[in-house]
Write an enzyme that holds these catalytic residues in place. Sequence first.
Site, PDB file in Angstrom:
ATOM      1  N   SER A  20     -43.528 -54.083 -62.101  1.00 52.97           N
ATOM      2  CA  SER A  20     -44.193 -55.282 -61.602  1.00 52.97           C
ATOM      3  C   SER A  20     -45.542 -55.012 -60.937  1.00 52.97           C
ATOM      4  CB  SER A  20     -43.277 -56.028 -60.634  1.00 52.97           C
ATOM      5  OG  SER A  20     -43.154 -55.302 -59.447  1.00 52.97           O
ATOM      6  N   GLY A  74     -28.092 -59.098 -51.539  1.00 55.01           N
ATOM      7  CA  GLY A  74     -29.273 -59.202 -50.701  1.00 55.01           C
ATOM      8  C   GLY A  74     -29.493 -57.925 -49.933  1.00 55.01           C
ATOM      9  N   PRO A  75     -30.624 -57.822 -49.257  1.00 46.57           N
ATOM     10  CA  PRO A  75     -30.934 -56.611 -48.494  1.00 46.57           C
ATOM     11  C   PRO A  75     -29.959 -56.409 -47.331  1.00 46.57           C
ATOM     12  CG  PRO A  75     -32.788 -58.158 -48.516  1.00 46.57           C
ATOM     13  CD  PRO A  75     -31.667 -58.832 -49.178  1.00 46.57           C
ATOM     14  N   PRO A  76     -29.926 -55.220 -46.759  1.00 42.58           N
ATOM     15  CA  PRO A  76     -29.011 -54.954 -45.647  1.00 42.58           C
ATOM     16  C   PRO A  76     -29.331 -55.831 -44.439  1.00 42.58           C
ATOM     17  CG  PRO A  76     -30.062 -52.924 -46.398  1.00 42.58           C
ATOM     18  CD  PRO A  76     -30.726 -54.041 -47.122  1.00 42.58           C
ATOM     19  N   GLY A  77     -28.289 -56.202 -43.719  1.00 46.11           N
ATOM     20  CA  GLY A  77     -28.489 -56.910 -42.461  1.00 46.11           C
ATOM     21  C   GLY A  77     -28.837 -58.372 -42.581  1.00 46.11           C
ATOM     22  N   VAL A  78     -28.649 -58.990 -43.747  1.00 44.95           N
ATOM     23  CA  VAL A  78     -28.940 -60.414 -43.858  1.00 44.95           C
ATOM     24  C   VAL A  78     -27.699 -61.255 -43.631  1.00 44.95           C
ATOM     25  CG1 VAL A  78     -30.925 -60.188 -45.373  1.00 44.95           C
ATOM     26  CG2 VAL A  78     -28.656 -60.354 -46.354  1.00 44.95           C
ATOM     27  N   GLY A  79     -26.585 -60.598 -43.344  1.00 40.23           N
ATOM     28  CA  GLY A  79     -25.394 -61.360 -42.991  1.00 40.23           C
ATOM     29  C   GLY A  79     -24.379 -61.499 -44.110  1.00 40.23           C
ATOM     30  N   LYS A  80     -24.410 -60.633 -45.091  1.00 37.65           N
ATOM     31  CA  LYS A  80     -23.454 -60.750 -46.188  1.00 37.65           C
ATOM     32  C   LYS A  80     -22.022 -60.566 -45.687  1.00 37.65           C
ATOM     33  CE  LYS A  80     -25.379 -57.417 -48.506  1.00 37.65           C
ATOM     34  NZ  LYS A  80     -26.472 -57.105 -47.569  1.00 37.65           N
ATOM     35  N   THR A  81     -21.827 -59.503 -44.941  1.00 38.00           N
ATOM     36  CA  THR A  81     -20.489 -59.223 -44.446  1.00 38.00           C
ATOM     37  C   THR A  81     -20.031 -60.306 -43.490  1.00 38.00           C
ATOM     38  OG1 THR A  81     -21.155 -56.931 -44.531  1.00 38.00           O
ATOM     39  CG2 THR A  81     -19.066 -57.411 -43.486  1.00 38.00           C
ATOM     40  N   LYS A 132     -40.582 -61.317 -52.261  1.00 36.63           N
ATOM     41  CA  LYS A 132     -42.004 -61.000 -52.286  1.00 36.63           C
ATOM     42  C   LYS A 132     -42.809 -62.034 -51.516  1.00 36.63           C
ATOM     43  CE  LYS A 132     -41.960 -58.161 -56.385  1.00 36.63           C
ATOM     44  NZ  LYS A 132     -42.208 -58.031 -57.821  1.00 36.63           N
TER      45      LYS A 132
HETATM   46  P1  ADP Z   1     -25.005 -57.167 -44.276  1.00 30.74           P
HETATM   47  O1  ADP Z   1     -23.545 -57.157 -44.571  1.00 30.74           O
HETATM   48  O2  ADP Z   1     -25.760 -58.156 -45.115  1.00 30.74           O
HETATM   49  O3  ADP Z   1     -25.655 -55.834 -44.306  1.00 30.74           O
HETATM   50  P2  ADP Z   1     -24.161 -58.119 -41.696  1.00 30.74           P
HETATM   51  O4  ADP Z   1     -23.270 -59.180 -42.224  1.00 30.74           O
HETATM   52  O5  ADP Z   1     -23.502 -56.921 -41.159  1.00 30.74           O
HETATM   53  O6  ADP Z   1     -25.218 -57.709 -42.788  1.00 30.74           O
HETATM   54  O7  ADP Z   1     -25.122 -58.780 -40.621  1.00 30.74           O
HETATM   55  C1  ADP Z   1     -25.735 -58.076 -39.590  1.00 30.74           C
HETATM   56  C2  ADP Z   1     -25.768 -58.898 -38.318  1.00 30.74           C
HETATM   57  O8  ADP Z   1     -26.704 -59.948 -38.406  1.00 30.74           O
HETATM   58  C3  ADP Z   1     -24.452 -59.541 -37.999  1.00 30.74           C
HETATM   59  O9  ADP Z   1     -24.174 -59.342 -36.655  1.00 30.74           O
HETATM   60  C4  ADP Z   1     -24.672 -61.022 -38.290  1.00 30.74           C
HETATM   61  O10 ADP Z   1     -23.914 -61.808 -37.438  1.00 30.74           O
HETATM   62  C5  ADP Z   1     -26.137 -61.182 -38.031  1.00 30.74           C
HETATM   63  N1  ADP Z   1     -26.696 -62.249 -38.864  1.00 30.74           N
HETATM   64  C6  ADP Z   1     -27.171 -62.121 -40.127  1.00 30.74           C
HETATM   65  N2  ADP Z   1     -27.627 -63.277 -40.616  1.00 30.74           N
HETATM   66  C7  ADP Z   1     -27.444 -64.188 -39.645  1.00 30.74           C
HETATM   67  C8  ADP Z   1     -27.709 -65.603 -39.541  1.00 30.74           C
HETATM   68  N3  ADP Z   1     -28.267 -66.299 -40.538  1.00 30.74           N
HETATM   69  N4  ADP Z   1     -27.385 -66.206 -38.387  1.00 30.74           N
HETATM   70  C9  ADP Z   1     -26.835 -65.514 -37.377  1.00 30.74           C
HETATM   71  N5  ADP Z   1     -26.562 -64.212 -37.407  1.00 30.74           N
HETATM   72  C10 ADP Z   1     -26.856 -63.534 -38.520  1.00 30.74           C
END
Ligand code: ADP
Length: 662
Positions: free
Chosen positions: A563, A154-161, A606
């Site tokens: 696309s 998924g895109p950056p910052g969606v909480g993967k890590t 999209k």
């Molecule tokens: P990624 O690894 O996808 O780039 P991160 O895991 O570092 O992103 O997530 C970035 C921040 O956003 C983290 O502090 C995370 O806790 C927060 N975050 C992302 N998705 C959620 C969610 N669904 N609920 C609560 N916090 C979230």
Amino acid sequence: KLQLQQAIAKAIEEKISGDQRRYLLNEQLKAIKKELGLETDDKTALSEKFRERIEAKKDKCPPHVLQVIEEELTKLQLLEASSSEFNVTRNYLDWLTVLPWGNYSNENFDVHHAQQILDEDHYGLSDVKERILEFIAVGKLRGTSQGKIICLSGPPGVGKTSIGRSIARALNRQFYRFSVGGLADVAEIKGHRRTYVGAMPGKMVQCLKSVGTANPLVLIDEIDKLGRGHSGDPASALLELLDPEQNINFLDHYLDVPIDLSKVLFVCTANVIDTIPNPLLDRMEIISIAGYITDEKMHIARDYLEKNTREACGIKPEQVEVTDAALLALIENYCREAGVRNLQKQIEKIYRKIALQLVRQGVSNEPALEAVIVTPSVEPTDGGSATIVKDEKLNDPAVKDPEEAKEPSLKETLVTEPALSTDTLSTPEGNKDTDGVKEEAADKAVKKVLIDSSNLDDFVGKPVFHAERIYEQTPVGVVMGLAWTSMGGSTLYIETTKVEEGEGKGALVMTGQLGDVMKESAQIAHTVSRAILRDKEPDNKFFADSKLHLHVPAGATPKDGPSAGCTMITSMLSLAMGKPARKDLAMTGEVTLTGRILPIGGVKEKAIAARRSSIKTIIFPAANKRDFDELADNVKEGLEVHFVDTYSEIYKLAFQNETETS
Ligand code: ADP
């Protein structure tokens, strides 16, 4: 001559006796230290240390490892302490003995517990959580959770890590993370051979050392950005590490004894999956996270980000209020991307500023603060009304220094009341009625910062995005398309204009950093548009006689992919017929030369992007209907989606509806 000989002999004698003296003294010193118990013999001390370490793990440690350790210990005794080989052996033994042989943390397969933890850490993401719970349930039934590699994309910052971290917490495993983005050296994974100077074991062995258990959860970041190795292929080394069939006997070059990694749970993260090497992709279970819509971001901000940030800044909940309107403005105007990391940064910025304001007013959270906050309970929805401005006052009668410099637009009004001066902070709009507010605010001594859409600027600066939409209503030749990048979905315009006209001048130039695929798809679009126009308006010689220029803003962003095909056709046809395309319409789909529409990727991204730009009508390829139907309701809500098989259907939607209704 004789004299010279004597002089030399004397010098030599002096030197030798000097050396002897030093040696003698050194030995004595050692003996004394030993006698005093300050220092045992180096070698013996070392062996003892290693033996002690391994003694504790003896029953769990595999016999072949014990044997190697024994051999190395013997070797250590025979080597000269100052030799380089001694050092190598010492380091080697250090690694061998420090690894957590057979030491496992107790895994927790309790699904309810896991659910609770996942919910605690993350808002929404129900499908992702469900997949993880399924995985844990299987683990419970089998008694072990090995044999799967999860890949979160998924895109950056969606909480993967952070999901990776949550899974580790839910399963009660140690967490270790390393990134393989740009990794080109196989030795990072497999380790160096010991004979190299400065040899080190690979990442996995380092991981085991640092976590101290043999069943951690290892998060491998950016697996889609694996580099190309010069000697050896990092992808196949990684495969050796990850593949459940192979990693029971993973051989690190440095360690030189096989280690069992089959109990390690691997979770990988990637922005896109197309660049993951195929053999790796084969063994992974992909869970994709598309990004959040505004509504979800609101919840995440309120329930997670704000709470965490507030705690991190040491601010009490009652000292601050961020209104819904402010939060919404923040999300819509500053943080439009798919993930929430930027949102988190902005919230942190706000809270840091609040902390400074509070401290400047002499607020200290250490002693129990008893400021009772009384605020008018009017929930601002329109932003910046007079009532809001009132409780925005940061009034602390005891403090005299004006808090300027940090909040440029916060005006300061000094009011002289008996024996105290009040600093009144208010937003520009608020200035007019400060007079009516001051007495009331002064005796309340409200130590509270209120953030509303009207003073949001003071905290986070001017909005970054004014709008993703350049055009309120797209003019002739301009059509909105939907794009998908590793950063999530976005809308983009396709613009076509006529450069010149003249018999037989028909041609096409393209700009906007288009990739090869996209250039080809523009050519295809040109051909298809021509065929369609011939069909619809046989007399129209536009394409034969006009040189066209197709541009895709923003010009600095490289774009590629097929696309945009149908969008390009629509844009060209719109220009040819001099008709604007229907309002609030966005489309995506690859087109063939005969005008058939082929499916595209990133449907959810999209759809989210379209919502963000408040597009009402979307056109998707018919083959993507399934993907769309699977989306959560809050994403689909309010969108009018048409699924098409051929371009003529798009033609009807884009041009004919308009003429019929108007
Ligand atoms: P990624 O690894 O996808 O780039 P991160 O895991 O570092 O992103 O997530 C970035 C921040 O956003 C983290 O502090 C995370 O806790 C927060 N975050 C992302 N998705 C959620 C969610 N669904 N609920 C609560 N916090 C979230």
